[in-house]
Design a protein around this motif. Sequence first.
Motif, PDB file in Angstrom:
ATOM      1  N   THR A   1       0.511  -1.069   0.038  1.00 20.65           N
ATOM      2  CA  THR A   1      -0.126  -0.075  -0.071  1.00 20.65           C
ATOM      3  C   THR A   1       0.871   1.164   0.043  1.00 20.65           C
ATOM      4  O   THR A   1       2.098   1.088   0.492  1.00 20.65           O
ATOM      5  N   LYS A   2       0.126   2.332  -0.458  1.00 25.86           N
ATOM      6  CA  LYS A   2       1.239   3.492  -0.292  1.00 25.86           C
ATOM      7  C   LYS A   2       0.309   4.704  -0.363  1.00 25.86           C
ATOM      8  O   LYS A   2      -0.973   4.825  -0.781  1.00 25.86           O
TER       9      LYS A   2
ATOM     10  N   ILE B   1      -0.434   4.539   7.202  1.00 22.04           N
ATOM     11  CA  ILE B   1      -0.226   3.231   6.826  1.00 22.04           C
ATOM     12  C   ILE B   1      -0.351   2.242   7.828  1.00 22.04           C
ATOM     13  O   ILE B   1      -1.070   1.267   7.790  1.00 22.04           O
TER      14      ILE B   1
ATOM     15  N   ASN C   1      -3.189  -0.642   8.406  1.00 17.68           N
ATOM     16  CA  ASN C   1      -2.905  -1.893   8.203  1.00 17.68           C
ATOM     17  C   ASN C   1      -2.817  -2.759   9.418  1.00 17.68           C
ATOM     18  O   ASN C   1      -2.233  -3.720   9.490  1.00 17.68           O
TER      19      ASN C   1
END
Length: 181
Positions: A25-26, A54, A58
Amino acid sequence: MKIGIDIGGSHIAVGLVDNKGNILTKKEKNIKSEDRKNIEKLIEETIAIAINEILRDNKIKAEEIEMIGIACPGTSKEGQIIKAENLGIHNFPIVEKLQKYFSAPIKLSNDGKCAGLCEKRYGALKEYKDAIFICLGTGIGGAVFMDGKMLVPKRYSGMELGHMTIKKDGIECKCGRKRMF
């Protein structure tokens, strides 16, 4: 898990990367011309906020991050961006600034060399002991590998393939040299 950061001339990207080099992911932020007045503060805050978002999104604890890697344009050494003309940065101790927020080891290197290392580890160069990697973008960057290792000189980033004069009659760069277009 690792965090990879790309500081560019027009954006900052922060990604969560697994041990196989996959970006899971970014988060990205564009750098506007008015942002350049306080560019160092913008970079520090953008990276800290993006990493925390992030981790939160997550459900990862900060202690689970093995390393944070930063790719930046220009010359870097010992945790500092020595000079990044396209951003107007000189002697910015980015690693020291980010260590206030995160306990994971933080490494900083030239963006062309980081791209070369990724290509050597995960891409088309992984089968070669000796190779030259060249990337073309706003500038020309790259890395040189001999016997499977990237050449790293003692002074600054050395063997810098980027920020060179291509056309002697080109447009003047911020550094005073002429560039290609």
